[in-house]
Scaffold this motif. Structure first.
Motif, PDB file in Angstrom:
ATOM      1  N   PHE A   8     -15.126 -70.455 -27.107  1.00 16.57           N
ATOM      2  CA  PHE A   8     -13.942 -71.319 -27.138  1.00 16.57           C
ATOM      3  C   PHE A   8     -13.938 -72.052 -28.475  1.00 16.57           C
ATOM      4  CE2 PHE A   8     -12.054 -75.562 -26.233  1.00 16.57           C
ATOM      5  CZ  PHE A   8     -10.741 -75.119 -26.096  1.00 16.57           C
ATOM      6  N   GLY A   9     -13.002 -71.652 -29.349  1.00 15.31           N
ATOM      7  CA  GLY A   9     -12.988 -72.200 -30.706  1.00 15.31           C
ATOM      8  C   GLY A   9     -13.596 -71.175 -31.639  1.00 15.31           C
ATOM      9  N   GLY A  11     -13.716 -70.125 -34.655  1.00 15.14           N
ATOM     10  CA  GLY A  11     -13.593 -70.324 -36.097  1.00 15.14           C
ATOM     11  C   GLY A  11     -14.852 -69.831 -36.780  1.00 15.14           C
ATOM     12  N   ALA A  12     -15.280 -70.535 -37.837  1.00 17.10           N
ATOM     13  CA  ALA A  12     -16.408 -70.063 -38.643  1.00 17.10           C
ATOM     14  C   ALA A  12     -17.686 -69.918 -37.806  1.00 17.10           C
ATOM     15  CB  ALA A  12     -16.641 -71.039 -39.795  1.00 17.10           C
ATOM     16  N   VAL A  13     -18.073 -70.986 -37.142  1.00 18.40           N
ATOM     17  CA  VAL A  13     -19.329 -70.990 -36.393  1.00 18.40           C
ATOM     18  C   VAL A  13     -19.216 -70.124 -35.129  1.00 18.40           C
ATOM     19  CG1 VAL A  13     -20.813 -72.499 -34.986  1.00 18.40           C
ATOM     20  CG2 VAL A  13     -20.195 -73.158 -37.316  1.00 18.40           C
ATOM     21  N   ARG A  34      -6.791 -69.651 -31.517  1.00 21.33           N
ATOM     22  CA  ARG A  34      -5.603 -70.495 -31.598  1.00 21.33           C
ATOM     23  C   ARG A  34      -4.769 -69.958 -32.764  1.00 21.33           C
ATOM     24  NH1 ARG A  34      -5.903 -76.994 -31.153  1.00 21.33           N
ATOM     25  NH2 ARG A  34      -6.700 -76.841 -33.266  1.00 21.33           N
ATOM     26  N   SER A  35      -4.860 -70.611 -33.942  1.00 27.69           N
ATOM     27  CA  SER A  35      -3.976 -70.162 -35.027  1.00 27.69           C
ATOM     28  C   SER A  35      -4.350 -68.771 -35.549  1.00 27.69           C
ATOM     29  CB  SER A  35      -3.995 -71.179 -36.172  1.00 27.69           C
ATOM     30  OG  SER A  35      -5.310 -71.368 -36.623  1.00 27.69           O
ATOM     31  N   SER A  82     -17.185 -74.170 -29.735  1.00 34.86           N
ATOM     32  CA  SER A  82     -17.436 -74.324 -31.178  1.00 34.86           C
ATOM     33  C   SER A  82     -16.155 -74.772 -31.876  1.00 34.86           C
ATOM     34  CB  SER A  82     -17.971 -73.023 -31.760  1.00 34.86           C
ATOM     35  OG  SER A  82     -17.234 -71.925 -31.251  1.00 34.86           O
ATOM     36  N   THR A  83     -15.409 -75.613 -31.164  1.00 34.19           N
ATOM     37  CA  THR A  83     -14.281 -76.289 -31.811  1.00 34.19           C
ATOM     38  C   THR A  83     -14.859 -77.404 -32.678  1.00 34.19           C
ATOM     39  OG1 THR A  83     -14.165 -77.752 -29.894  1.00 34.19           O
ATOM     40  CG2 THR A  83     -12.651 -75.898 -29.919  1.00 34.19           C
ATOM     41  N   LYS A  84     -14.067 -77.971 -33.581  1.00 37.60           N
ATOM     42  CA  LYS A  84     -14.497 -79.196 -34.241  1.00 37.60           C
ATOM     43  C   LYS A  84     -14.515 -80.272 -33.150  1.00 37.60           C
ATOM     44  CE  LYS A  84     -14.916 -78.468 -38.761  1.00 37.60           C
ATOM     45  NZ  LYS A  84     -13.904 -78.102 -39.719  1.00 37.60           N
ATOM     46  N   GLN A 110     -21.914 -77.822 -31.936  1.00 38.02           N
ATOM     47  CA  GLN A 110     -21.071 -78.778 -32.662  1.00 38.02           C
ATOM     48  C   GLN A 110     -21.957 -79.815 -33.320  1.00 38.02           C
ATOM     49  OE1 GLN A 110     -18.684 -80.067 -29.225  1.00 38.02           O
ATOM     50  NE2 GLN A 110     -16.894 -79.132 -30.183  1.00 38.02           N
ATOM     51  N   ASN A 111     -21.484 -80.375 -34.414  1.00 40.24           N
ATOM     52  CA  ASN A 111     -22.199 -81.484 -35.045  1.00 40.24           C
ATOM     53  C   ASN A 111     -21.955 -82.779 -34.273  1.00 40.24           C
ATOM     54  OD1 ASN A 111     -23.632 -80.487 -37.258  1.00 40.24           O
ATOM     55  ND2 ASN A 111     -21.810 -80.433 -38.548  1.00 40.24           N
ATOM     56  N   ILE A 135     -26.166 -74.067 -40.814  1.00 42.06           N
ATOM     57  CA  ILE A 135     -25.531 -72.824 -41.274  1.00 42.06           C
ATOM     58  C   ILE A 135     -24.489 -73.217 -42.306  1.00 42.06           C
ATOM     59  CG2 ILE A 135     -23.688 -72.843 -39.519  1.00 42.06           C
ATOM     60  CD1 ILE A 135     -23.931 -69.823 -39.286  1.00 42.06           C
ATOM     61  N   SER A 136     -24.144 -72.312 -43.162  1.00 38.39           N
ATOM     62  CA  SER A 136     -22.985 -72.530 -44.028  1.00 38.39           C
ATOM     63  C   SER A 136     -22.046 -71.357 -43.806  1.00 38.39           C
ATOM     64  CB  SER A 136     -23.429 -72.598 -45.494  1.00 38.39           C
ATOM     65  OG  SER A 136     -22.304 -72.486 -46.328  1.00 38.39           O
ATOM     66  N   ALA A 137     -20.907 -71.624 -43.187  1.00 41.25           N
ATOM     67  CA  ALA A 137     -19.945 -70.571 -42.866  1.00 41.25           C
ATOM     68  C   ALA A 137     -18.537 -71.147 -42.956  1.00 41.25           C
ATOM     69  CB  ALA A 137     -20.199 -70.032 -41.458  1.00 41.25           C
ATOM     70  N   GLU A 290     -14.394 -85.214 -38.388  1.00 41.06           N
ATOM     71  CA  GLU A 290     -15.249 -85.486 -37.215  1.00 41.06           C
ATOM     72  C   GLU A 290     -15.900 -86.873 -37.347  1.00 41.06           C
ATOM     73  OE1 GLU A 290     -17.511 -81.696 -37.515  1.00 41.06           O
ATOM     74  OE2 GLU A 290     -16.891 -81.340 -35.441  1.00 41.06           O
TER      75      GLU A 290
HETATM   76  N1  LIG Z   1     -18.934 -74.288 -40.721  1.00 37.35           N
HETATM   77  C1  LIG Z   1     -20.188 -74.668 -40.900  1.00 37.35           C
HETATM   78  O1  LIG Z   1     -20.849 -74.220 -41.858  1.00 37.35           O
HETATM   79  C2  LIG Z   1     -20.866 -75.601 -39.924  1.00 37.35           C
HETATM   80  C3  LIG Z   1     -22.230 -75.864 -40.083  1.00 37.35           C
HETATM   81  C4  LIG Z   1     -22.887 -76.652 -39.139  1.00 37.35           C
HETATM   82  C5  LIG Z   1     -22.182 -77.199 -38.091  1.00 37.35           C
HETATM   83  N2  LIG Z   1     -20.828 -76.982 -37.991  1.00 37.35           N
HETATM   84  C6  LIG Z   1     -20.128 -77.593 -36.848  1.00 37.35           C
HETATM   85  O2  LIG Z   1     -19.687 -76.555 -35.985  1.00 37.35           O
HETATM   86  C7  LIG Z   1     -18.472 -76.952 -35.308  1.00 37.35           C
HETATM   87  C8  LIG Z   1     -17.399 -75.899 -35.577  1.00 37.35           C
HETATM   88  O3  LIG Z   1     -17.135 -75.905 -36.971  1.00 37.35           O
HETATM   89  P1  LIG Z   1     -16.399 -74.721 -37.732  1.00 37.35           P
HETATM   90  O4  LIG Z   1     -16.699 -74.895 -39.174  1.00 37.35           O
HETATM   91  O5  LIG Z   1     -16.649 -73.425 -37.096  1.00 37.35           O
HETATM   92  O6  LIG Z   1     -14.877 -75.137 -37.492  1.00 37.35           O
HETATM   93  P2  LIG Z   1     -13.583 -74.207 -37.626  1.00 37.35           P
HETATM   94  O7  LIG Z   1     -13.842 -73.093 -38.587  1.00 37.35           O
HETATM   95  O8  LIG Z   1     -12.454 -75.121 -37.873  1.00 37.35           O
HETATM   96  O9  LIG Z   1     -13.472 -73.553 -36.186  1.00 37.35           O
HETATM   97  C9  LIG Z   1     -13.017 -74.249 -35.067  1.00 37.35           C
HETATM   98  C10 LIG Z   1     -12.100 -73.311 -34.335  1.00 37.35           C
HETATM   99  O10 LIG Z   1     -11.753 -73.902 -33.095  1.00 37.35           O
HETATM  100  C11 LIG Z   1     -10.382 -73.621 -32.867  1.00 37.35           C
HETATM  101  N3  LIG Z   1      -9.844 -74.527 -31.858  1.00 37.35           N
HETATM  102  C12 LIG Z   1      -9.790 -75.874 -31.895  1.00 37.35           C
HETATM  103  N4  LIG Z   1      -9.192 -76.340 -30.769  1.00 37.35           N
HETATM  104  C13 LIG Z   1      -8.862 -75.253 -30.032  1.00 37.35           C
HETATM  105  C14 LIG Z   1      -8.203 -75.077 -28.798  1.00 37.35           C
HETATM  106  N5  LIG Z   1      -7.773 -76.117 -28.075  1.00 37.35           N
HETATM  107  N6  LIG Z   1      -8.030 -73.814 -28.328  1.00 37.35           N
HETATM  108  C15 LIG Z   1      -8.453 -72.757 -29.037  1.00 37.35           C
HETATM  109  N7  LIG Z   1      -9.078 -72.860 -30.236  1.00 37.35           N
HETATM  110  C16 LIG Z   1      -9.273 -74.099 -30.723  1.00 37.35           C
HETATM  111  C17 LIG Z   1      -9.758 -73.800 -34.227  1.00 37.35           C
HETATM  112  O11 LIG Z   1      -8.458 -73.251 -34.259  1.00 37.35           O
HETATM  113  P3  LIG Z   1      -7.390 -73.719 -35.380  1.00 37.35           P
HETATM  114  O12 LIG Z   1      -7.790 -72.952 -36.619  1.00 37.35           O
HETATM  115  O13 LIG Z   1      -6.098 -73.332 -34.818  1.00 37.35           O
HETATM  116  O14 LIG Z   1      -7.569 -75.206 -35.559  1.00 37.35           O
HETATM  117  C18 LIG Z   1     -10.789 -73.035 -35.083  1.00 37.35           C
HETATM  118  O15 LIG Z   1     -10.551 -71.647 -35.070  1.00 37.35           O
HETATM  119  C19 LIG Z   1     -18.137 -78.342 -35.869  1.00 37.35           C
HETATM  120  O16 LIG Z   1     -18.642 -79.341 -35.027  1.00 37.35           O
HETATM  121  C20 LIG Z   1     -18.886 -78.374 -37.211  1.00 37.35           C
HETATM  122  O17 LIG Z   1     -19.207 -79.678 -37.662  1.00 37.35           O
HETATM  123  C21 LIG Z   1     -20.166 -76.183 -38.870  1.00 37.35           C
END
Ligand SMILES: NC(=O)c1ccc[n+]([C@@H]2O[C@H](COP(=O)([O-])OP(=O)(O)OC[C@H]3O[C@@H](n4cnc5c(N)ncnc54)[C@H](OP(=O)(O)O)[C@@H]3O)[C@@H](O)[C@H]2O)c1
Length: 335
Positions: A8-9, A11-13, A34-35, A82-84, A110-111, A135-137, A290
Protein backbone atom coordinates in the motif's frame (compact mmCIF):
# COMPACT_ATOMS: atom_id res chain seq x y z
CA UNK A 1 1.45 -22.22 0.54
CA UNK A 2 1.55 -19.00 -1.43
CA UNK A 3 2.16 -15.89 0.66
CA UNK A 4 -0.08 -13.02 -0.46
CA UNK A 5 1.52 -9.60 0.00
CA UNK A 6 -0.09 -6.23 -0.69
CA UNK A 7 2.00 -3.07 -1.01
CA UNK A 8 0.00 0.00 0.00
CA UNK A 9 1.86 3.05 -1.30
CA UNK A 10 3.81 1.69 -4.26
CA UNK A 11 6.35 4.50 -4.56
CA UNK A 12 10.14 4.33 -4.30
CA UNK A 13 10.42 2.22 -1.14
CA UNK A 14 7.24 0.15 -1.57
CA UNK A 15 7.86 -0.82 -5.18
CA UNK A 16 11.54 -1.58 -4.52
CA UNK A 17 10.86 -3.91 -1.59
CA UNK A 18 7.78 -5.30 -3.37
CA UNK A 19 9.95 -6.29 -6.33
CA UNK A 20 12.41 -8.04 -3.99
CA UNK A 21 9.64 -9.89 -2.09
CA UNK A 22 8.23 -11.02 -5.44
CA UNK A 23 11.57 -12.74 -6.03
CA UNK A 24 11.16 -14.96 -2.96
CA UNK A 25 9.69 -18.42 -3.67
CA UNK A 26 5.92 -18.82 -3.30
CA UNK A 27 5.02 -15.16 -2.95
CA UNK A 28 2.46 -13.14 -4.86
CA UNK A 29 2.96 -9.42 -4.52
CA UNK A 30 0.21 -6.97 -5.45
CA UNK A 31 0.14 -3.18 -5.24
CA UNK A 32 -2.28 -0.37 -4.48
CA UNK A 33 -1.18 2.54 -6.65
CA UNK A 34 -2.38 6.12 -6.86
CA UNK A 35 -0.97 8.62 -9.36
CA UNK A 36 1.26 5.96 -10.96
CA UNK A 37 -1.65 3.54 -11.53
CA UNK A 38 -1.97 3.87 -15.32
CA UNK A 39 1.75 3.53 -15.95
CA UNK A 40 2.14 0.54 -13.61
CA UNK A 41 -1.01 -1.21 -14.88
CA UNK A 42 0.25 -0.87 -18.46
CA UNK A 43 3.94 -1.67 -18.03
CA UNK A 44 4.67 -2.73 -14.45
CA UNK A 45 7.68 -1.20 -12.69
CA UNK A 46 11.12 -0.74 -14.16
CA UNK A 47 13.68 -0.96 -11.37
CA UNK A 48 17.20 0.37 -11.93
CA UNK A 49 19.68 -0.67 -9.31
CA UNK A 50 23.47 -0.75 -9.13
CA UNK A 51 23.15 -3.81 -6.90
CA UNK A 52 20.44 -5.87 -8.60
CA UNK A 53 20.75 -4.59 -12.17
CA UNK A 54 17.88 -3.26 -14.27
CA UNK A 55 14.70 -5.31 -14.35
CA UNK A 56 10.97 -5.10 -14.90
CA UNK A 57 8.55 -6.19 -12.22
CA UNK A 58 4.87 -6.78 -12.96
CA UNK A 59 2.89 -7.08 -9.71
CA UNK A 60 0.46 -9.99 -9.46
CA UNK A 61 -2.44 -7.53 -9.24
CA UNK A 62 -2.34 -3.77 -9.67
CA UNK A 63 -5.14 -1.93 -7.87
CA UNK A 64 -6.15 1.68 -8.47
CA UNK A 65 -7.37 2.16 -4.90
CA UNK A 66 -7.94 0.34 -1.59
CA UNK A 67 -11.58 -0.05 -2.68
CA UNK A 68 -10.40 -1.87 -5.80
CA UNK A 69 -8.23 -4.13 -3.61
CA UNK A 70 -11.17 -4.89 -1.29
CA UNK A 71 -13.16 -6.15 -4.27
CA UNK A 72 -10.52 -8.83 -4.96
CA UNK A 73 -11.43 -10.46 -1.60
CA UNK A 74 -7.85 -11.72 -1.25
CA UNK A 75 -6.72 -12.84 2.21
CA UNK A 76 -3.55 -10.85 2.71
CA UNK A 77 -0.75 -12.43 4.75
CA UNK A 78 1.16 -9.14 4.76
CA UNK A 79 0.18 -5.58 3.95
CA UNK A 80 3.23 -3.38 3.56
CA UNK A 81 2.49 0.29 4.21
CA UNK A 82 5.04 2.48 2.45
CA UNK A 83 3.16 5.72 1.98
CA UNK A 84 4.81 8.89 3.26
CA UNK A 85 3.75 9.12 6.93
CA UNK A 86 1.58 12.26 7.01
CA UNK A 87 -0.81 11.98 9.97
CA UNK A 88 -1.59 15.71 9.62
CA UNK A 89 -2.97 15.01 6.12
CA UNK A 90 -4.69 11.62 6.48
CA UNK A 91 -4.99 8.61 8.73
CA UNK A 92 -3.83 5.96 6.29
CA UNK A 93 -4.79 3.15 8.67
CA UNK A 94 -8.40 3.90 7.72
CA UNK A 95 -7.60 2.99 4.11
CA UNK A 96 -6.85 -0.58 5.21
CA UNK A 97 -10.34 -1.21 6.61
CA UNK A 98 -11.71 -4.39 5.01
CA UNK A 99 -8.26 -5.53 3.88
CA UNK A 100 -6.78 -6.57 7.23
CA UNK A 101 -7.70 -9.95 8.71
CA UNK A 102 -6.75 -11.34 12.12
CA UNK A 103 -3.83 -13.20 10.52
CA UNK A 104 -2.50 -10.22 8.56
CA UNK A 105 0.90 -8.74 9.34
CA UNK A 106 0.86 -4.97 8.73
CA UNK A 107 4.43 -3.93 7.96
CA UNK A 108 5.14 -0.21 8.29
CA UNK A 109 8.21 0.76 6.25
CA UNK A 110 8.19 4.44 7.09
CA UNK A 111 10.44 6.99 8.73
CA UNK A 112 9.55 8.66 12.00
CA UNK A 113 8.24 7.93 15.47
CA UNK A 114 4.72 7.01 16.49
CA UNK A 115 3.70 5.65 13.08
CA UNK A 116 2.51 2.34 14.53
CA UNK A 117 -0.14 3.63 16.96
CA UNK A 118 -3.02 4.23 14.52
CA UNK A 119 -2.66 0.73 12.99
CA UNK A 120 -2.27 -0.94 16.37
CA UNK A 121 -5.39 0.79 17.71
CA UNK A 122 -7.53 0.19 14.61
CA UNK A 123 -6.53 -3.46 14.11
CA UNK A 124 -5.87 -4.88 17.60
CA UNK A 125 -6.07 -8.50 16.40
CA UNK A 126 -3.64 -8.09 13.52
CA UNK A 127 0.14 -8.05 13.95
CA UNK A 128 1.87 -4.73 13.43
CA UNK A 129 5.51 -4.94 12.34
CA UNK A 130 7.63 -1.82 12.49
CA UNK A 131 10.39 -1.47 9.90
CA UNK A 132 13.20 1.03 9.51
CA UNK A 133 15.14 1.11 6.29
CA UNK A 134 18.36 2.78 5.29
CA UNK A 135 18.02 3.04 1.54
CA UNK A 136 18.31 5.65 -1.15
CA UNK A 137 15.57 5.24 -3.75
CA UNK A 138 13.31 7.49 -5.80
CA UNK A 139 10.52 7.32 -8.39
CA UNK A 140 11.61 9.99 -10.90
CA UNK A 141 8.71 9.12 -13.22
CA UNK A 142 5.62 6.95 -12.78
CA UNK A 143 6.64 3.30 -12.69
CA UNK A 144 10.40 3.96 -12.77
CA UNK A 145 12.14 3.07 -9.51
CA UNK A 146 15.70 4.27 -9.16
CA UNK A 147 17.47 2.38 -6.40
CA UNK A 148 20.68 4.27 -5.65
CA UNK A 149 22.21 2.48 -2.70
CA UNK A 150 21.81 0.59 0.55
CA UNK A 151 19.12 -1.96 1.42
CA UNK A 152 19.46 -2.21 5.20
CA UNK A 153 16.09 -2.92 6.76
CA UNK A 154 15.38 -3.86 10.38
CA UNK A 155 11.96 -5.20 11.28
CA UNK A 156 10.47 -5.74 14.73
CA UNK A 157 7.02 -6.63 16.08
CA UNK A 158 5.26 -3.62 17.61
CA UNK A 159 4.45 -4.74 21.16
CA UNK A 160 4.16 -1.58 23.23
CA UNK A 161 2.86 -3.33 26.36
CA UNK A 162 5.93 -3.66 28.57
CA UNK A 163 7.46 -7.13 28.65
CA UNK A 164 4.94 -8.76 26.30
CA UNK A 165 6.37 -11.63 24.28
CA UNK A 166 3.92 -12.48 21.54
CA UNK A 167 4.88 -15.67 19.73
CA UNK A 168 2.48 -15.07 16.85
CA UNK A 169 3.93 -11.60 16.26
CA UNK A 170 7.50 -12.83 16.51
CA UNK A 171 6.85 -15.65 14.03
CA UNK A 172 5.14 -13.21 11.64
CA UNK A 173 8.17 -10.91 11.96
CA UNK A 174 10.70 -13.68 11.40
CA UNK A 175 8.84 -14.93 8.33
CA UNK A 176 8.76 -11.46 6.76
CA UNK A 177 12.51 -11.04 7.22
CA UNK A 178 13.08 -14.50 5.74
CA UNK A 179 11.04 -13.48 2.68
CA UNK A 180 13.19 -10.36 2.27
CA UNK A 181 16.35 -12.46 2.60
CA UNK A 182 15.01 -14.97 0.07
CA UNK A 183 14.21 -12.08 -2.27
CA UNK A 184 17.86 -11.04 -2.21
CA UNK A 185 17.85 -8.46 0.60
CA UNK A 186 20.69 -9.92 2.61
CA UNK A 187 20.89 -7.13 5.18
CA UNK A 188 17.34 -7.51 6.48
CA UNK A 189 17.27 -8.37 10.19
CA UNK A 190 14.58 -9.36 12.69
CA UNK A 191 14.72 -7.28 15.88
CA UNK A 192 12.76 -7.27 19.11
CA UNK A 193 10.21 -4.53 19.81
CA UNK A 194 12.64 -2.78 22.17
CA UNK A 195 15.60 -2.83 19.78
CA UNK A 196 13.49 -1.67 16.85
CA UNK A 197 12.27 1.35 18.82
CA UNK A 198 15.91 2.20 19.56
CA UNK A 199 16.61 1.97 15.82
CA UNK A 200 13.70 4.36 15.18
CA UNK A 201 15.12 6.90 17.64
CA UNK A 202 18.59 6.52 16.16
CA UNK A 203 17.29 7.10 12.62
CA UNK A 204 15.35 10.13 13.89
CA UNK A 205 18.65 11.65 15.03
CA UNK A 206 19.79 11.64 11.39
CA UNK A 207 16.46 12.61 9.81
CA UNK A 208 15.64 15.36 12.31
CA UNK A 209 19.11 16.87 11.89
CA UNK A 210 19.64 16.77 8.14
CA UNK A 211 16.12 16.93 6.62
CA UNK A 212 14.74 20.15 8.17
CA UNK A 213 18.16 21.83 8.04
CA UNK A 214 18.41 21.23 4.31
CA UNK A 215 15.03 22.91 3.78
CA UNK A 216 15.71 25.81 6.15
CA UNK A 217 19.12 26.43 4.56
CA UNK A 218 17.67 26.55 1.05
CA UNK A 219 18.59 23.08 -0.21
CA UNK A 220 22.03 22.25 1.23
CA UNK A 221 23.30 18.74 0.54
CA UNK A 222 24.04 16.45 3.48
CA UNK A 223 27.79 16.73 2.88
CA UNK A 224 27.66 20.55 2.69
CA UNK A 225 25.96 20.69 6.09
CA UNK A 226 28.39 18.16 7.57
CA UNK A 227 31.40 20.11 6.27
CA UNK A 228 30.35 23.72 6.97
CA UNK A 229 31.93 24.82 10.25
CA UNK A 230 28.75 26.35 11.76
CA UNK A 231 26.22 23.98 10.18
CA UNK A 232 28.11 20.91 11.43
CA UNK A 233 27.87 22.22 15.02
CA UNK A 234 24.13 22.60 14.54
CA UNK A 235 23.74 19.15 12.94
CA UNK A 236 25.78 17.49 15.68
CA UNK A 237 23.82 19.42 18.33
CA UNK A 238 20.51 18.13 16.96
CA UNK A 239 21.78 14.56 16.66
CA UNK A 240 23.18 14.60 20.20
CA UNK A 241 19.91 15.99 21.56
CA UNK A 242 18.00 13.04 20.07
CA UNK A 243 20.68 10.47 20.90
CA UNK A 244 20.69 11.47 24.56
CA UNK A 245 16.90 11.82 24.87
CA UNK A 246 15.85 8.58 23.09
CA UNK A 247 17.51 6.23 25.62
CA UNK A 248 16.00 8.23 28.51
CA UNK A 249 12.51 7.97 27.00
CA UNK A 250 12.94 4.24 26.33
CA UNK A 251 14.80 3.67 29.58
CA UNK A 252 17.53 1.68 27.86
CA UNK A 253 20.90 2.35 26.19
CA UNK A 254 21.77 2.28 22.49
CA UNK A 255 23.71 -0.85 21.61
CA UNK A 256 27.44 -0.18 21.15
CA UNK A 257 27.27 -0.92 17.41
CA UNK A 258 24.97 2.09 16.76
CA UNK A 259 26.94 4.95 15.17
CA UNK A 260 27.78 8.02 17.27
CA UNK A 261 27.03 11.54 16.01
CA UNK A 262 30.77 11.97 15.26
CA UNK A 263 30.81 8.80 13.13
CA UNK A 264 27.65 9.90 11.26
CA UNK A 265 29.19 13.30 10.55
CA UNK A 266 32.45 11.75 9.32
CA UNK A 267 30.72 9.35 6.92
CA UNK A 268 28.41 12.13 5.65
CA UNK A 269 31.42 14.37 4.98
CA UNK A 270 32.83 11.65 2.72
CA UNK A 271 29.60 11.30 0.72
CA UNK A 272 30.44 13.50 -2.27
CA UNK A 273 27.39 12.47 -4.34
CA UNK A 274 25.72 15.80 -3.48
CA UNK A 275 22.60 13.99 -2.28
CA UNK A 276 20.00 15.98 -0.38
CA UNK A 277 17.37 14.72 2.04
CA UNK A 278 14.04 13.77 0.47
CA UNK A 279 12.35 16.42 2.63
CA UNK A 280 14.01 19.02 0.42
CA UNK A 281 12.49 17.37 -2.67
CA UNK A 282 9.06 17.37 -0.97
CA UNK A 283 9.45 21.03 -0.05
CA UNK A 284 10.56 22.03 -3.53
CA UNK A 285 7.74 20.19 -5.27
CA UNK A 286 5.14 21.74 -2.95
CA UNK A 287 4.37 18.45 -1.19
CA UNK A 288 3.69 18.06 2.51
CA UNK A 289 6.76 17.11 4.51
CA UNK A 290 6.90 14.33 7.13
CA UNK A 291 7.23 16.98 9.87
CA UNK A 292 4.90 15.37 12.39
CA UNK A 293 6.58 11.96 12.50
CA UNK A 294 10.15 13.26 12.23
CA UNK A 295 9.88 16.28 14.56
CA UNK A 296 6.43 16.67 16.15
CA UNK A 297 5.97 13.13 17.49
CA UNK A 298 9.51 12.81 18.94
CA UNK A 299 9.02 16.16 20.73
CA UNK A 300 5.61 15.11 22.09
CA UNK A 301 6.72 11.58 23.07
CA UNK A 302 9.74 12.99 24.95
CA UNK A 303 7.66 15.76 26.55
CA UNK A 304 5.19 13.21 27.94
CA UNK A 305 8.11 11.68 29.83
CA UNK A 306 9.30 15.11 31.04
CA UNK A 307 12.11 15.72 28.51
CA UNK A 308 12.42 18.72 26.19
CA UNK A 309 14.39 18.83 22.93
CA UNK A 310 14.75 22.59 22.28
CA UNK A 311 16.75 22.29 19.07
CA UNK A 312 14.12 19.99 17.53
CA UNK A 313 11.37 22.23 18.84
CA UNK A 314 12.83 25.27 17.04
CA UNK A 315 13.17 23.36 13.77
CA UNK A 316 9.60 22.07 14.10
CA UNK A 317 8.04 25.43 14.92
CA UNK A 318 9.79 27.25 12.07
CA UNK A 319 9.28 24.61 9.43
CA UNK A 320 5.62 24.10 10.26
CA UNK A 321 5.03 27.81 9.72
CA UNK A 322 7.17 27.81 6.56
CA UNK A 323 5.02 24.98 5.20
CA UNK A 324 1.80 26.82 6.12
CA UNK A 325 3.04 29.99 4.44
CA UNK A 326 4.13 28.09 1.35
CA UNK A 327 0.74 26.38 1.10
CA UNK A 328 -1.12 29.68 1.55
CA UNK A 329 1.06 31.10 -1.22
CA UNK A 330 0.17 28.16 -3.43
CA UNK A 331 -3.51 28.76 -2.79
CA UNK A 332 -3.13 32.43 -3.63
CA UNK A 333 -1.31 31.64 -6.86
CA UNK A 334 -4.21 29.40 -7.91
CA UNK A 335 -6.75 32.26 -7.57
N1 LIG B 1 12.98 7.01 -0.66
C1 LIG B 1 13.94 6.74 0.22
O1 LIG B 1 15.12 6.64 -0.15
C2 LIG B 1 13.60 6.47 1.67
C3 LIG B 1 14.63 6.05 2.53
C4 LIG B 1 14.32 5.72 3.84
C5 LIG B 1 13.03 5.85 4.30
N2 LIG B 1 12.05 6.33 3.46
C6 LIG B 1 10.69 6.45 4.01
O2 LIG B 1 9.86 5.51 3.35
C7 LIG B 1 8.50 6.00 3.28
C8 LIG B 1 8.06 5.99 1.81
O3 LIG B 1 8.89 6.90 1.11
P1 LIG B 1 9.05 6.91 -0.47
O4 LIG B 1 10.28 7.68 -0.77
O5 LIG B 1 8.87 5.57 -1.04
O6 LIG B 1 7.80 7.82 -0.87
P2 LIG B 1 7.10 7.92 -2.30
O7 LIG B 1 8.07 7.59 -3.39
O8 LIG B 1 6.42 9.23 -2.33
O9 LIG B 1 6.04 6.75 -2.26
C9 LIG B 1 4.85 6.81 -1.53
C10 LIG B 1 3.78 6.25 -2.42
O10 LIG B 1 2.59 6.12 -1.66
C11 LIG B 1 1.51 6.50 -2.51
N3 LIG B 1 0.33 6.81 -1.71
C12 LIG B 1 0.20 7.75 -0.75
N4 LIG B 1 -1.07 7.73 -0.27
C13 LIG B 1 -1.73 6.77 -0.95
C14 LIG B 1 -3.06 6.29 -0.93
N5 LIG B 1 -3.97 6.80 -0.09
N6 LIG B 1 -3.40 5.28 -1.77
C15 LIG B 1 -2.50 4.76 -2.62
N7 LIG B 1 -1.21 5.18 -2.70
C16 LIG B 1 -0.84 6.18 -1.87
C17 LIG B 1 2.06 7.68 -3.26
O11 LIG B 1 1.24 7.99 -4.37
P3 LIG B 1 1.29 9.46 -5.05
O12 LIG B 1 2.53 9.44 -5.91
O13 LIG B 1 0.03 9.54 -5.79
O14 LIG B 1 1.40 10.46 -3.92
C18 LIG B 1 3.45 7.14 -3.63
O15 LIG B 1 3.41 6.33 -4.78
C19 LIG B 1 8.55 7.40 3.90
O16 LIG B 1 8.19 7.34 5.26
C20 LIG B 1 10.03 7.79 3.78
O17 LIG B 1 10.46 8.75 4.74
C21 LIG B 1 12.31 6.62 2.16
Amino acid sequence: MTVEILIFGAGAVGAFYGSRLANAPDTQVSVVCRSNYKAVKANGFTVKSPQYGDYTWSPTRTFASPEDARKSKTKWDYIVVSTKALPDVSDDSQQLEGLVGDGTGIVLIQNGLGVEGPYNRRFPKATVLSAVTVISAAQPEHGLIQHNRWTRINVGPYLPEQGVEDEKAMACNKKFVELLNAGGVKDASAYSHAKLQLVRWHKIAINAAFNPSSVLSGGSSNATMALDSEAQLHIKGVMDEVLTTGPKVLNTQFPKEFATSEAILRSTQKNTSGSRPSMWADWESGKRMELEVILGNPIRIAREKGFEMPRLQSLYALLKLAQENRDKGNERSKL
